[in-house]
Structures are given as C-alpha cells and as structure tokens.
Design an enzyme around this catalytic site. Structure first.
Site, short mmCIF file in Angstrom:
data_model
loop_
_atom_site.label_atom_id
_atom_site.label_comp_id
_atom_site.label_asym_id
_atom_site.label_seq_id
_atom_site.Cartn_x
_atom_site.Cartn_y
_atom_site.Cartn_z
N GLY A 239 0.58 -1.20 0.08
CA GLY A 239 -0.06 -0.02 -0.01
C GLY A 239 0.94 1.22 -0.03
O GLY A 239 2.30 1.30 0.21
N CYS A 267 5.36 -5.81 1.57
CA CYS A 267 5.88 -4.43 1.34
C CYS A 267 5.41 -3.27 2.47
O CYS A 267 6.14 -3.32 3.46
CB CYS A 267 5.16 -4.06 0.07
SG CYS A 267 5.74 -2.58 -0.69
N GLN A 271 6.75 -2.96 6.46
CA GLN A 271 7.24 -1.80 7.38
C GLN A 271 6.33 -1.56 8.43
O GLN A 271 6.69 -1.20 9.68
CB GLN A 271 6.83 -0.67 6.27
CG GLN A 271 7.81 -0.53 5.11
CD GLN A 271 7.25 0.20 4.00
OE1 GLN A 271 6.65 1.09 4.27
NE2 GLN A 271 7.91 0.12 2.80
N ASN A 309 8.04 -2.06 -5.17
CA ASN A 309 7.42 -0.76 -5.16
C ASN A 309 7.29 -0.46 -3.95
O ASN A 309 6.39 -0.48 -3.37
CB ASN A 309 6.26 -1.09 -5.86
CG ASN A 309 5.44 0.33 -6.07
OD1 ASN A 309 5.92 1.43 -6.04
ND2 ASN A 309 3.95 0.18 -6.28
N PHE A 312 9.87 3.87 1.09
CA PHE A 312 9.95 3.47 2.82
C PHE A 312 10.69 2.37 2.97
O PHE A 312 10.34 1.30 2.26
CB PHE A 312 9.01 3.86 3.67
CG PHE A 312 8.33 5.31 3.55
CD1 PHE A 312 8.94 6.24 4.40
CD2 PHE A 312 7.39 5.65 2.55
CE1 PHE A 312 8.26 7.49 4.37
CE2 PHE A 312 6.81 6.70 2.34
CZ PHE A 312 7.50 7.87 3.37
N HIS A 357 7.50 -8.34 -3.63
CA HIS A 357 6.12 -8.60 -3.94
C HIS A 357 6.13 -10.01 -4.67
O HIS A 357 6.54 -10.23 -5.89
CB HIS A 357 5.51 -7.87 -4.99
CG HIS A 357 5.19 -6.47 -4.52
ND1 HIS A 357 3.88 -6.10 -4.06
CD2 HIS A 357 6.01 -5.40 -4.16
CE1 HIS A 357 3.79 -4.72 -3.84
NE2 HIS A 357 4.91 -4.29 -3.73
N GLU A 359 3.91 -12.22 -5.12
CA GLU A 359 2.83 -12.59 -6.03
C GLU A 359 3.24 -12.11 -7.27
O GLU A 359 2.71 -12.72 -8.38
CB GLU A 359 1.55 -11.89 -5.60
CG GLU A 359 1.53 -10.26 -5.94
CD GLU A 359 2.06 -9.40 -5.30
OE1 GLU A 359 2.53 -8.29 -5.80
OE2 GLU A 359 2.79 -9.75 -4.27
#
Length: 404
Positions: A239, A267, A271, A309, A312, A357, A359
C-alpha cells in the site's frame, strides 16, 4: 473531455526547478505528485493499477511503452492509480492478441495526465542524484502558464512523508476470495492497497481469504474467520503512504502478535510489522521500483530476482537479531544493490514479512515460495525454522554496495 494528440505540448516541472518538455500522453491537463521511476521492462499495466502508486508520477525507464496495448485481464485493481505517467516513446499502434485498446486511450479514459517524448534516461539520472521529489505535468493550455506559477503549484503539493493513504485505496466493504479446491485454512487480509494477484496466490494453496478494509478493528479481524471465529492467519498487504502514520493498523497488528496468530506481510505490511516490533522506518532517497531487484534470503543464502514498489524501508541491518516486546526478531532478507532491509522474521511468535512482491503478476516468480512458508506457519512450523525445500547452500555474508 479533451483528448490527446501527439502535437499537444506538455511540460514536466520538478520541485528543484528542472523542466522537461514533451507532448501530451493520456489526458490533457494538470497533475502533481511525487516523481518516482520504475525499471521494469514489462508489466506496465500491472504497474499502473498498483494502488501503491497513489499520488505518484511514474517515470518509465524502458524507452518503448504501450507496445502490447491495454487488456481487461491484467489489472491489479479496478482502476489506474498513478497520479501521472512519463514515457519516452509511446507505441503508435499496439500489437497483441489480447489488446482491446491503446495505452494512451486508456490513460485518457481514466483521466491520467501523462507526457511523452521526454528524455527519461536524463530524468531518471536526475532523480537518482537528487532523490525523489515533487513533480507536475502540465499539457495543453496549462503548459502555457508562466514557469514560476507552475513551479509554485508543484512545490505546494502535499508531501509523501507523514501521509496515511491506505484508507484512500482500500476496499470499502469486506469480501471473500474462496479457496481453490478444498479449503485448508482461512486468512484475513487487511487491504492497505492490495493487488488482486495476492489473494489469488493464497487461494491457489487452499486458503479462503477474507479481505477487510484498512479501517478494520482488531475485533473485526478476530471475528472474520469461518462462523465468526478467528482466522488461521492474518495478512497485511502492500500500500501507499508513510508507515509511521499508520498508527491504527500498527495497533491491530500488535494485537495479532500478542495472540500469536500466524502473520505474513508484504511491502507496506513489512514496514508495519517492523514498526509494530519497535523498528524505525525511513524514506529512501529514490525508492525501489521495478521487477529486476536482487534480494538474498538469509535463511537459504539464495538470491532472488524480485519485484519492488516502495519508497520507505525498515531501519535495520542484514542478519541483525534484536529483542522486541514479542520476543526476538531478525532481518531475514536484504537487498543486494544497497543493503536495504527486505524482510523480517520473528523467532518467538509466528510472524514474518518481506518488502518485495512475491505475487509478482508480471513476474518474476522467484519468491512465490513465501506463500508456502505462510502455509507452513499456519500448520504449526515455528517461524525460526521456515526455509524452502532446497535449504541453505551458502554461509558467507552478502556483499552489498551502500546507497550514497
């Protein structure tokens, strides 16, 4: 509605004052956001529909974009999320048997302002040297405004740091993705900007996935399993936004850890696990975005080519083990380009996460084994013992070049 022509002038204005001229691509008008670049050679449709790109203007480093057009099967969500799109040479005529329309046509239909004819190599080098920054794309009449006015509009755009964006891209209502074949487990996925391939990868392993909004409470999560009971596992998705601002989601995750419910995060979820455990997070200079990023899994010493992607990251070091309120935790994966933390693993509670990622709808698929690790975790395998079938093959420390 204004449509695009190749002769419509456009200008890209960076926060530091550097400008690039080109031609309108997609909707003619104005857009502002954070300038980021993606190094993927393929999968532009999956990139465009990834909710993690909300409020970001994506610069494609691949010179030719749109060659295969746009189809109705490869979307990762119901819409395009990028704030703007920057390409060098857009395809004049798409060619693919699944194509339904051109990429520029779809950008226009969904209101995405873009620019083509830009020296994206020079722009990418500028962002690597100066770091991610605010940017505006102006086309048509907007491009004729005074340069000082355009620069002021860019500089007045919202900052990415400190923003909580998950609620803007999350589902409004709970829904279920049924297991493929016999249901083996139930998992509650907290949608922070989830991509459609993620619950599909879980469903392929016999997991019934209940997707809940980012605003779901701990009680919502604990009663979202079959017959109103607790699920067998909890998943936090990718996200957009600053993880430090996601205080609600972090509190929910801490409740999951306290109850020792198996947890897997991807992702943004990585975090948030880091912050729930007490790690800090920070904004990268220009982020990692693309499908060619090398990562070492420190539990197997294998190097995977992965899809990224994120802007942070978790503040930690390769192989570091630290005490947390939920027992010991370690950095389990590391990026080989710059040493950034790419995964965490709890050693005393059933939880782990990765920054990339697995997936990877557009590929690569080196990391798909992580969904099997989640299954193993729900079957009762301690997180500290989770490895893939090939096991460890190397005991040397990874060599990385630190990002300046």
């Amino acid at each position: 509605m204004t449509t695009t022509t190749r002769r419509t002038p456009a200008v890209l204005v960076l926060e530091d004052g550097r400008t690039f001229t080109g031609e309108a691509y997609g909707r003619v008008g104005t857009t502002v956001g954070e300038a980021v670049f993606s190094t993927g050679m393929t999968g532009y449709q999956e990139t465009l529909t990834d909710p993690s790109y909300h409020r970001q203007v994506v610069v494609m480093t691949a010179p030719h974009v749109g060659n295969t057009g746009y189809n109705d099967e490869d979307q990762e969500s119901a819409r395009i999320w990028v704030a703007g799109y920057v390409v060098r040479d857009p395809a004049r005529v798409p060619s693919n048997w699944r194509s339904r329309r051109g990429l520029g046509e779809e950008l226009d239909a969904q209101g995405v302002v873009g620019i083509s004819g830009v020296d994206t190599r020079a722009l990418t080098r500028h962002l690597r040297e100066r770091g991610a920054m605010k940017v505006g794309v102006f086309s048509g009449e907007a491009a004729t405004r005074p340069a000082a006015d355009l620069l002021d509009e860019v500089r007045n755009a919202p900052d990415m740091e400190g923003t909580d964006l998950a609620s803007l891209v999350s589902t409004d209502e709970q829904y279920v993705v049924p297991a493929v074949g016999e249901r083996r487990f139930s998992v509650t996925a907290v949608d922070l900007g989830i991509k459609s391939m993620t619950p599909q990868r879980l469903a392929e392993r016999g997991i019934e996935v209940t997707v809940v909004p980012s605003t779901a409470t701990l009680e919502d999560v604990l009663t979202s399993g079959p017959d109103g009971g607790a699920p067998d596992g909890v998943f936090f998705s990718n996200g957009p936004g600053d993880p430090a601002a996601a205080t609600h989601e972090i509190e929910v995750l801490q409740g999951v850890l306290e109850r020792r419910i198996p947890f897997f995060g991807i992702c943004y979820g990585n975090q948030l696990l880091g912050r729930a455990l007490g790690y800090g997070t920070y904004k990268l200079k220009y982020g990692h975005r693309g499908i060619n990023q090398p990562v070492m899994d420190l539990t197997t010493r294998k190097v995977e080519v992965t899809a990224h992607n994120h802007g942070f990251a978790v503040d930690g070091a390769a192989g570091e083990v630290r005490d947390t309120p939920y027992g010991r935790a370690e950095v389990s994966h590391v990026g080989l380009n710059d040493g950034v933390v790419e995964g965490l693993r709890c050693l005393d509670v059933p939880a782990f996460s990765v920054q990339y990622h697995p997936e990877a709808a557009a590929g690569p698929h080196d990391a798909s084994y992580l969904f099997d690790r989640f299954v193993d975790l729900m079957q009762g395998t301690p997180a500290a013992q989770l490895v893939d079938d090939q096991g460890a093959t190397d005991t040397t420390e990874p060599t990385v070049e630190k990002d300046a």
